[in-house]
Write an enzyme that holds these catalytic residues in place. Structure first.
Site, PDB file in Angstrom:
ATOM      1  N   LYS A 197     -10.654  -0.381  10.537  1.00  0.00           N
ATOM      2  CA  LYS A 197     -10.836  -1.612   9.747  1.00  0.00           C
ATOM      3  C   LYS A 197     -11.193  -2.795  10.634  1.00  0.00           C
ATOM      4  O   LYS A 197     -11.319  -3.919  10.174  1.00  0.00           O
ATOM      5  CB  LYS A 197      -9.561  -1.925   8.958  1.00  0.00           C
ATOM      6  N   CYS A 243      -4.629   2.245  -3.785  1.00  0.00           N
ATOM      7  CA  CYS A 243      -3.387   2.813  -3.238  1.00  0.00           C
ATOM      8  C   CYS A 243      -2.204   1.885  -3.475  1.00  0.00           C
ATOM      9  O   CYS A 243      -1.299   1.787  -2.625  1.00  0.00           O
ATOM     10  CB  CYS A 243      -3.521   3.132  -1.746  1.00  0.00           C
ATOM     11  N   ASP A 288       3.095  -4.092   8.249  1.00  0.00           N
ATOM     12  CA  ASP A 288       1.857  -3.353   8.037  1.00  0.00           C
ATOM     13  C   ASP A 288       0.716  -4.342   8.280  1.00  0.00           C
ATOM     14  O   ASP A 288       0.456  -5.219   7.451  1.00  0.00           O
ATOM     15  CB  ASP A 288       1.855  -2.809   6.596  1.00  0.00           C
ATOM     16  N   HIS A 308       0.874  -1.179   0.000  1.00  0.00           N
ATOM     17  CA  HIS A 308       0.000   0.000   0.000  1.00  0.00           C
ATOM     18  C   HIS A 308       0.914   1.233   0.000  1.00  0.00           C
ATOM     19  O   HIS A 308       1.998   1.194   0.594  1.00  0.00           O
ATOM     20  CB  HIS A 308      -0.839  -0.040   1.279  1.00  0.00           C
ATOM     21  N   GLN A 310      -4.419  -5.088   7.180  1.00  0.00           N
ATOM     22  CA  GLN A 310      -5.383  -6.085   6.699  1.00  0.00           C
ATOM     23  C   GLN A 310      -5.280  -7.414   7.439  1.00  0.00           C
ATOM     24  O   GLN A 310      -6.035  -8.344   7.137  1.00  0.00           O
ATOM     25  CB  GLN A 310      -5.184  -6.329   5.185  1.00  0.00           C
TER      26      GLN A 310
HETATM   27  N1  7TS Z   1      -1.786  -0.602   4.585  1.00  0.00           N
HETATM   28  C1  7TS Z   1      -2.673  -1.430   4.038  1.00  0.00           C
HETATM   29  C2  7TS Z   1      -2.274  -2.828   3.682  1.00  0.00           C
HETATM   30  C3  7TS Z   1      -3.974  -0.988   3.817  1.00  0.00           C
HETATM   31  O1  7TS Z   1      -4.870  -1.817   3.285  1.00  0.00           O
HETATM   32  C4  7TS Z   1      -4.334   0.343   4.167  1.00  0.00           C
HETATM   33  C5  7TS Z   1      -5.688   0.901   3.870  1.00  0.00           C
HETATM   34  C6  7TS Z   1      -3.363   1.143   4.762  1.00  0.00           C
HETATM   35  C7  7TS Z   1      -2.091   0.646   4.941  1.00  0.00           C
HETATM   36  C8  7TS Z   1      -3.651   2.539   5.217  1.00  0.00           C
HETATM   37  O2  7TS Z   1      -4.544   2.525   6.295  1.00  0.00           O
HETATM   38  P1  7TS Z   1      -5.120   3.898   6.875  1.00  0.00           P
HETATM   39  O3  7TS Z   1      -6.143   3.462   7.868  1.00  0.00           O
HETATM   40  O4  7TS Z   1      -3.987   4.632   7.477  1.00  0.00           O
HETATM   41  O5  7TS Z   1      -5.713   4.620   5.708  1.00  0.00           O
HETATM   42  N2  7TS Z   1      -6.308   0.298   2.768  1.00  0.00           N
HETATM   43  C9  7TS Z   1      -7.379   0.706   2.120  1.00  0.00           C
HETATM   44  C10 7TS Z   1      -7.913  -0.013   1.070  1.00  0.00           C
HETATM   45  O6  7TS Z   1      -7.484  -1.075   0.652  1.00  0.00           O
HETATM   46  N3  7TS Z   1      -8.982   0.644   0.590  1.00  0.00           N
HETATM   47  O7  7TS Z   1      -9.130   1.768   1.283  1.00  0.00           O
HETATM   48  C11 7TS Z   1      -8.149   1.828   2.237  1.00  0.00           C
END
Ligand code: 7TS
Length: 410
Positions: free
Chosen positions: A224, A364, A198, A121, A201
């Site tokens: 999430k 992303c 990270d 990401h 997920q």
């Molecule tokens: N890393 C991964 C693997 C992610 O899926 C996401 C968000 C992030 C980092 C960033 O997380 P945040 O909460 O700081 O934004 N992924 C997604 C997605 O897959 N669709 O929308 C957000």
């Protein structure tokens, strides 16, 4: 107790979208919130709201207690050795940036290497790009197998004595690939490198034990995993958090402030400058309680079973191309695909007309899209409240979309 049994706990799911019952399959972007989380936040504001760690009054004490209790809950949830190793942040993105600024930029020297994958990401890629630029270090990309997996022999080759950091998602948000974190930790540690995971997920979907994984840092987001937006976590090994510099300076995080210099509190508080995300932490604590009441093993089994069922059902439509690990290979609870000849945005617009919410776009992960050779994909991602009936609704909507786009598919 998953699927239909827990659905009643999520008020937002009890609605129709465009005349159809809502089928929410965009959980990898953000999950929905169960009533106990909504109530915990409301209760906090109605009864306990005050600033933390300051006022010597009852509400201040209650707010501080609620905030620190949430930290203890999160620590137990990921089996951190102590709550002091759990830093509250705004989310995965902020946690990763804090590591990049407070740790990586301090230790990286010109010629050092950061090993990552091209499937990360952007939040687990750009902070390292920037840190590399600022220090003269270099990014080194692991090769991906066609289904998105990495091979440990490639990792062993890529990680050298010059490697200071290995940064990887435990589960890919596009391909659903699950990476072997504890093996990666062993390889990284043998070369004196630090492993950043990270967990955006993975933590919401499976039991997480940072001690068993032996990762050095772990970043994840509350939103999430049934928690509110605006709260996330940075876990770190004790000596690394001690060594790491704060990113934000100001109130709350200091020990002694002189005119020309200051000292900081111990971790985790030195990283939490300013009024912290108190209600967010309370909500995340309630989310952790909720997930544990359902059981992380149950949630993992449920998401993976839904992903397997989705793969099976999508295979019925020959014009659909699915990306990532094939049937029989363990994957996270999501499936990414394209309908031949149709842009994922157009596809998701038609699905929305049937009440089915999926994500479309590059997720992303632009470098990964280039590897897949597509501008965008559609993605259905599952969570504890989804059912096989949701996937049946997705497939029915896809069949309608296929007819609608027949001219493009040819
Ligand atoms: N890393 C991964 C693997 C992610 O899926 C996401 C968000 C992030 C980092 C960033 O997380 P945040 O909460 O700081 O934004 N992924 C997604 C997605 O897959 N669709 O929308 C957000």
């Amino acid at each position: 107790m998953t699927g239909a049994d827990v659905r009643k706990d999520f008020p937002i799911l009890q609605q129709e979208i465009n005349g159809h019952p809502l089928v929410y399959l965009d959980n990898a972007a953000t999950s929905q919130k169960p009533r106990p989380v909504l109530e915990a936040i409301q209760r906090y504001y109605e009864h306990d709201n005050a600033n933390v760690h300051r006022g010597v009054h009852t509400l201040g004490a209650r707010a501080t207690e609620a905030y620190e209790l949430a930290r203890e809950k999160v620590a137990r949830f990921i089996n951190a050795p102590s709550p002091e190793q759990v830093v509250f942040t705004r989310g995965t993105t902020e946690s990763l940036n804090m590591i990049a600024y407070g740790y990586a930029r301090r230790v990286l020297q010109p010629g050092d290497e950061i090993v990552i994958t091209p499937a990360e990401h952007h939040s687990n890629l750009i902070p390292w790009q920037q840190a590399a630029r600022a220090t003269g270090a270099q990014l080194k990309y692991l090769p991906l197998q066609p289904d998105g997996q990495i091979r440990l022999e490639d990792v062993r080759q890529a990680v050298t004595d010059r490697t200071k950091l290995v940064a990887i998602a435990h589960v890919s948000n596009v391909l659903g690939t699950i990476h072997p974190v504890s093996e990666l930790a062993e390889i990284a540690h043998a070369r004196g490198a630090v492993l950043v995971v990270d967990g955006a997920q993975s933590v919401p979907h499976q039991p997480t034990d940072v001690q068993a994984l032996d990762c050095d840092f772990l970043a994840f987001s509350g939103h999430k995993m049934c928690g509110p937006t605006g709260i996330g976590v940075l876990y770190g090994k004790r000596h690394l958090l001690a060594e790491m510099e704060p990113t934000y300076f100001g109130g709350e995080m200091i020990d002694v402030v002189e005119l020309y210099e200051s000292t900081w509190k111990q971790p985790p508080w030195k990283f939490e400058g300013g009024t912290p995300i108190i209600a967010g932490a309370v909500g995340l604590g309630a989310a952790v309680d909720y997930l544990q009441s359902v059981g992380m093993e149950n949630i993992q089994r449920h998401s993976q079973a839904l992903a397997a069922y989705a793969l099976e059902r999508l295979a019925e439509i020959p014009e659909i191309e699915v990306y990532g690990p094939g049937p029989g290979v363990a994957r996270g609870g999501l499936v990414t695909f394209n309908l031949r000849g149709v842009h994922a945005h157009d596809l998701s617009t038609v699905l929305d007309a049937h009440g089915v919410a999926i994500r479309a776009g590059h997720h992303c992960c632009q470098p990964l899209m280039r590897i897949l050779g597509v501008p965008a994909t559609a993605r259905a991602s599952f969570y504890l409240y989804n059912t096989e009936a949701d996937i049946d609704a997705l497939v029915t909507a896809l069949t309608t979309a296929k007819e609608f786009f027949q001219h493009a598919i040819g």
